[in-house]
Enzyme design. Structure first.
Site, PDB file in Angstrom:
ATOM      1  N   TYR A 166       0.817  -1.189   0.000  1.00  0.00           N
ATOM      2  CA  TYR A 166       0.000   0.000   0.000  1.00  0.00           C
ATOM      3  C   TYR A 166       0.859   1.251   0.000  1.00  0.00           C
ATOM      4  O   TYR A 166       1.867   1.327   0.683  1.00  0.00           O
ATOM      5  CB  TYR A 166      -0.947  -0.009   1.199  1.00  0.00           C
ATOM      6  N   LYS A 170       2.663   9.178  -3.800  1.00  0.00           N
ATOM      7  CA  LYS A 170       3.206   9.497  -5.101  1.00  0.00           C
ATOM      8  C   LYS A 170       2.648   8.636  -6.214  1.00  0.00           C
ATOM      9  O   LYS A 170       2.491   7.421  -6.074  1.00  0.00           O
ATOM     10  CB  LYS A 170       4.729   9.352  -5.079  1.00  0.00           C
TER      11      LYS A 170
END
Length: 270
Positions: A166, A170
């Protein structure tokens, strides 16, 4: 906004625990889950959600006091947990996190790479300094990749059927998720990413403090913001934690290389 994730009655603690175990399936029993930056907000919610489903959780953050507080909180909820300090941007800390997990838990099955930085910068993106870019990409992308690289051999030893991968902030992590998924599928390791909307956490409030202050002090602004969502409220950390726990479970065994948006129905693009 990207982010590389629950739920008693107190009058009778025993009854409360029974109710929790009745409603939350123990489908991660026997698994070991590392969650970075997990002493508050989404990281803590992810650790709680995984722990409630039976996983042995390893929490971490830069501050020992915060680690101790999170471990105490999770143990009060009958969650199996250990904790250690870790600055994910430092090689020696990544090594310590993995070694501590292997030594005390015997292996690792799930990685939730939740750590991220966002140096305060105002102005045109072209005015960003090399230092700002190096800091953001170094922690949010490179460190996440290097931590995954350290973890994968240990997952392969255990024949792991699922990996919670996860990301935090970005867009590069979306590409990293897609690129790693086919490479690791042969090892029965899955790579997925969660992209939250605006979630009510301390970190969110700090990074976007001007926006957050405007939201809470101007009801009109908050009302207009909520019009963009189908579910008329801001998100809570537990909303993300449950999704992360699902992706780490066998119920998501046919999901890999995907980014799941959790935005309350807000129109969004990745």
């Amino acid at each position: 906004m990207l982010k590389a994730v629950t739920r008693c009655l107190c009058s009778n603690p025993v009854a409360g625990r029974r109710m929790m175990s009745h409603h939350i399936p123990q489908n991660l029993s026997g698994k070991v889950a590392i969650v970075t930056a997990s002493t508050d907000g989404i990281g803590l919610a992810a650790a709680e959600a995984l722990g409630q489903r039976g996983a042995h959780v390893v929490v971490s953050s830069r501050c020992q006091a915060n680690v101790d507080k999170a471990v105490s909180l999770l143990r009060s909820k009958d969650i199996k947990v250990i904790g250690t300090t870790c600055n994910e941007g430092k090689s020696e800390d990544r090594d310590k996190l993995i070694n501590t997990t292997i030594e005390q838990c015997g292996g690792v099955d799930i990685l939730v790479s939740n750590a991220a930085v966002n140096p305060v910068f105002f102005g045109n993106i072209l005015e960003s300094t090399d230092e700002v870019w190096d800091k953001i990409l170094g922690v949010n992308v490179k460190a996440s990749f290097l931590l995954t690289k350290l973890v994968v051999p240990h997952m392969e030893k255990r024949g792991r059927r699922g990996l919670g991968r996860y990301s935090v902030s970005k867009t590069a992590l979306l590409g990293l998720t897609r690129a790693l998924a086919p490479d690791l599928a042969h090892s029965n390791i899955r790579i997925n990413c969660v992209a939250p909307g605006i979630i009510k956490t301390f970190l969110t409030a700090f990074i976007f403090r001007a926006f957050w202050k405007l939201l809470w002090e101007n009801e009109g602004v908050l009302e207009e913001f909520l019009k963009q969502t189908s579910i008329k409220r801001l998100g809570e950390p537990k909303d993300i934690g449950g999704v992360i726990a699902f992706l780490c479970s066998d119920e998501a065994s046919y999901i890999t290389g995907e980014t799941i948006t959790v935005t309350g129905g807000m129109n969004s693009r990745l």
